[in-house]
Design a protein around this motif. Structure first.
Motif, PDB file in Angstrom:
ATOM      1  N   ALA A  15       0.830  -1.205   0.000  1.00 36.54           N
ATOM      2  CA  ALA A  15       0.000   0.000   0.000  1.00 36.54           C
ATOM      3  C   ALA A  15       0.865   1.257   0.000  1.00 36.54           C
ATOM      4  CB  ALA A  15      -0.924  -0.006   1.212  1.00 36.54           C
ATOM      5  N   LEU A  16       1.968   1.239   0.759  1.00 34.24           N
ATOM      6  CA  LEU A  16       2.859   2.404   0.787  1.00 34.24           C
ATOM      7  C   LEU A  16       3.575   2.587  -0.552  1.00 34.24           C
ATOM      8  CD1 LEU A  16       4.472   2.037   4.344  1.00 34.24           C
ATOM      9  CD2 LEU A  16       2.653   3.610   3.647  1.00 34.24           C
ATOM     10  N   VAL A  17       3.978   1.486  -1.164  1.00 37.25           N
ATOM     11  CA  VAL A  17       4.637   1.567  -2.475  1.00 37.25           C
ATOM     12  C   VAL A  17       3.719   2.227  -3.497  1.00 37.25           C
ATOM     13  CG1 VAL A  17       5.463   0.175  -4.427  1.00 37.25           C
ATOM     14  CG2 VAL A  17       6.221  -0.352  -2.096  1.00 37.25           C
ATOM     15  N   ASP A  18       2.425   1.963  -3.383  1.00 39.77           N
ATOM     16  CA  ASP A  18       1.467   2.479  -4.364  1.00 39.77           C
ATOM     17  C   ASP A  18       1.141   3.959  -4.169  1.00 39.77           C
ATOM     18  OD1 ASP A  18       1.407   0.024  -5.544  1.00 39.77           O
ATOM     19  OD2 ASP A  18      -0.572  -0.557  -4.807  1.00 39.77           O
ATOM     20  N   ILE A  19       1.693   4.582  -3.130  1.00 44.25           N
ATOM     21  CA  ILE A  19       1.526   6.028  -2.938  1.00 44.25           C
ATOM     22  C   ILE A  19       2.821   6.696  -3.378  1.00 44.25           C
ATOM     23  CG2 ILE A  19       0.997   7.890  -1.331  1.00 44.25           C
ATOM     24  CD1 ILE A  19      -0.252   5.812   0.528  1.00 44.25           C
ATOM     25  N   PRO A  20       2.860   7.334  -4.546  1.00 46.86           N
ATOM     26  CA  PRO A  20       4.103   7.967  -5.001  1.00 46.86           C
ATOM     27  C   PRO A  20       4.608   8.981  -3.982  1.00 46.86           C
ATOM     28  CG  PRO A  20       2.469   7.912  -6.762  1.00 46.86           C
ATOM     29  CD  PRO A  20       1.751   7.522  -5.506  1.00 46.86           C
ATOM     30  N   SER A  23      11.151  12.416  -3.444  1.00 42.36           N
ATOM     31  CA  SER A  23      11.647  13.476  -2.560  1.00 42.36           C
ATOM     32  C   SER A  23      11.080  14.828  -2.943  1.00 42.36           C
ATOM     33  CB  SER A  23      13.175  13.528  -2.619  1.00 42.36           C
ATOM     34  OG  SER A  23      13.737  12.292  -2.244  1.00 42.36           O
ATOM     35  N   LYS A  24      10.614  15.568  -1.953  1.00 40.44           N
ATOM     36  CA  LYS A  24       9.964  16.871  -2.047  1.00 40.44           C
ATOM     37  C   LYS A  24       8.509  16.763  -2.501  1.00 40.44           C
ATOM     38  CE  LYS A  24      13.816  20.081  -2.472  1.00 40.44           C
ATOM     39  NZ  LYS A  24      14.293  21.311  -3.132  1.00 40.44           N
ATOM     40  N   ASP A  25       8.019  15.547  -2.688  1.00 43.88           N
ATOM     41  CA  ASP A  25       6.621  15.356  -3.081  1.00 43.88           C
ATOM     42  C   ASP A  25       5.988  14.292  -2.177  1.00 43.88           C
ATOM     43  OD1 ASP A  25       4.283  15.718  -4.493  1.00 43.88           O
ATOM     44  OD2 ASP A  25       4.844  14.359  -6.117  1.00 43.88           O
ATOM     45  N   GLU A  26       6.196  14.452  -0.863  1.00 47.01           N
ATOM     46  CA  GLU A  26       5.748  13.438   0.092  1.00 47.01           C
ATOM     47  C   GLU A  26       4.426  13.795   0.773  1.00 47.01           C
ATOM     48  OE1 GLU A  26      10.343  13.796   0.592  1.00 47.01           O
ATOM     49  OE2 GLU A  26       8.618  15.156   0.463  1.00 47.01           O
ATOM     50  N   ALA A  27       3.814  14.909   0.412  1.00 46.90           N
ATOM     51  CA  ALA A  27       2.639  15.370   1.146  1.00 46.90           C
ATOM     52  C   ALA A  27       1.541  14.311   1.213  1.00 46.90           C
ATOM     53  CB  ALA A  27       2.100  16.661   0.530  1.00 46.90           C
ATOM     54  N   ALA A  28       1.267  13.638   0.099  1.00 42.94           N
ATOM     55  CA  ALA A  28       0.169  12.663   0.068  1.00 42.94           C
ATOM     56  C   ALA A  28       0.434  11.501   1.017  1.00 42.94           C
ATOM     57  CB  ALA A  28      -0.048  12.159  -1.355  1.00 42.94           C
ATOM     58  N   ILE A  29       1.646  10.967   1.003  1.00 42.29           N
ATOM     59  CA  ILE A  29       1.917   9.817   1.865  1.00 42.29           C
ATOM     60  C   ILE A  29       1.958  10.239   3.324  1.00 42.29           C
ATOM     61  CG2 ILE A  29       4.463   9.872   1.819  1.00 42.29           C
ATOM     62  CD1 ILE A  29       4.341   6.795   1.505  1.00 42.29           C
ATOM     63  N   GLY A  82       3.194  -1.154  -7.357  1.00 43.81           N
ATOM     64  CA  GLY A  82       3.993  -2.358  -7.186  1.00 43.81           C
ATOM     65  C   GLY A  82       3.275  -3.586  -7.685  1.00 43.81           C
ATOM     66  N   ARG A  83       3.989  -4.701  -7.678  1.00 47.09           N
ATOM     67  CA  ARG A  83       3.396  -5.968  -8.114  1.00 47.09           C
ATOM     68  C   ARG A  83       4.071  -7.119  -7.369  1.00 47.09           C
ATOM     69  NH1 ARG A  83       7.517  -4.975 -11.724  1.00 47.09           N
ATOM     70  NH2 ARG A  83       8.701  -6.810 -12.418  1.00 47.09           N
ATOM     71  N   CYS A  96       8.985   0.777  -6.653  1.00 47.90           N
ATOM     72  CA  CYS A  96       9.856   1.847  -6.185  1.00 47.90           C
ATOM     73  C   CYS A  96       9.678   2.032  -4.677  1.00 47.90           C
ATOM     74  CB  CYS A  96       9.516   3.145  -6.913  1.00 47.90           C
ATOM     75  SG  CYS A  96      10.595   4.535  -6.498  1.00 47.90           S
ATOM     76  N   GLY A  97      10.770   1.938  -3.939  1.00 48.28           N
ATOM     77  CA  GLY A  97      10.720   2.087  -2.495  1.00 48.28           C
ATOM     78  C   GLY A  97      10.469   0.806  -1.743  1.00 48.28           C
TER      79      GLY A  97
END
Length: 364
Positions: A15-20, A23-29, A82-83, A96-97
């Motif tokens: 679930a965390l991987v699926d939230i882009p 760096s500097k674009d972490e607001a959503a997660i 992710g998959r 990613c991540g």
């Protein structure tokens, strides 16, 4: 977006991987994690600090353990969402991540929500901008603005370590060695003094250098002194009057940054050059003799972890060590796969790390 902190940490990692969260674009997660911590945990004070989120208990325990992980990733390379795949008979999560370091984050978040009575007080730090220049690092910002949140008896960073304890970290510094010459036309080269040619003695000393191996608390750190860049040249018909070599020194944590700098200076002593340290970060001693760290070591040995080894790269454990707090890297995933297009983690490692840390926090 919502996540379930009580779900299996494998599912939570996906679930965390699926939230882009480049760096500097972490607001959503960070929004998602903050909301989940406030709604799904008990006994935690939760605080948002920029694009970092902090949570801590105050149960009056005799010790405090810090679980820290960064939520940002390098740029996505067509590997989100992710998959799951089966590789050599093992379930594996790609994305990613997945290695660096959302699997470690998932374990920490899951434990915060499901360990009802830990033997120690807990501090959870999920921070931003670890993957870019140090000036943006969220943990550094927390250290400046909320230093009391970094107090504890042991810090565990969820950096990928393959379920091994990677203790402490090596320090790193870079120096620029510059030599001077005399500019001339290449048709009359004898009238000049070629600065690039004068780099030879520097490179020879690097070739002959023999690095130390240092055993600290049973962890062997191997130092390395390497040329990582050369700069020089004016034009195709000009003898250059200046040239430089950029040298990187990875040093064992028994040296301070100043001692490491002086060591590099001595390596090149006697040569006619300008010496400039361009950046540097101290290492971190393992601290495995501290009581909280010894308990973790025992848990790893008795519950199927990989063991203990030195951390060769630099990580944010250094920030805690500088404050006198023992710190280790301990998380799922192969660090060699971090930042790669096919970044992936065997899900069994996520389970192993979660089980070991659950046992450590409950002394089960």
């Amino acid at each position: 977006m919502t996540i379930d902190l009580r779900a299996d940490p494998i599912v939570l990692t996906a679930a965390l991987v699926d939230i882009p969260s480049v760096s500097k674009d972490e607001a959503a997660i960070v929004d998602t994690v903050t909301r989940a911590l406030r709604e799904q945990t008990t006994g935690f004070e939760v605080l948002r600090c920029g694009n970092s989120v902090l949570a801590r208990t105050d149960r009056g325990r005799d010790s405090r353990v810090i679980l820290a992980g960064h939520l940002d990733t390098v740029p996505i390379a067509d590997n989100v969402p992710g998959r799951f795949e089966t590789v050599d008979g093992q379930q594996t999560l790609y994305g990613c991540g997945s290695v660096d370091m959302k699997s470690g984050d998932a374990v920490f978040l899951h434990l915060a929500a499901t360990v009802a009575e830990p033997v120690c007080d807990l501090t959870l730090i999920m921070y931003d901008c670890e993957e870019i220049a140090a000036e943006f690092n969220g943990l550094g910002r927390i250290e400046r603005e909320l230093p009391e949140w970094l107090d504890g008896d042991l810090a565990i960073l969820g950096e990928p370590s393959g379920a091994w304890i990677e203790a402490g970290c090596q320090g790193t510094l870079r120096v620029r060695l510059t030599v001077r010459g005399t500019r001339a036309h290449t048709a009359r080269a004898w009238m000049g003094d070629n600065a690039i040619h004068a780099l030879g003695p520097i490179l020879q000393r690097l070739r002959e250098y023999r690095p130390r191996e240092v055993d600290i608390d049973g962890c062997v750190y191997r130092e390395g002194l390497s040329a990582v860049g050369i700069d020089g040249g004016v034009a195709g018909n000009v003898v250059p009057d200046e040239a430089s070599v950029l040298v990187n020194f990875r040093f064992a944590p028994d040296r301070s940054l100043e001692q490491a700098t002086e060591h590099v200076r001595q390596v090149f002593s006697g040569l006619d050059l300008d010496f400039e340290r361009t950046d540097g970060s101290p290492g971190a001693l393992p601290g495995l003799t501290a009581p909280a760290a010894k308990n973790l070591v025992e848990q790893v040995h008795s519950h199927g972890g990989g063991g203990i080894r030195a951390k060769y790269g630099w990580t944010d454990v250094s920030r805690f060590a500088a404050r006198g707090i023992p710190a280790v890297n301990f998380g799922p995933g192969d660090p060699n796969l971090a930042h790669t297009v096919d970044e992936h983690v065997p899900t069994a490692q996520i389970t192993t790390v979660a089980d070991i840390l659950r046992g450590y926090l409950t002394r089960a």
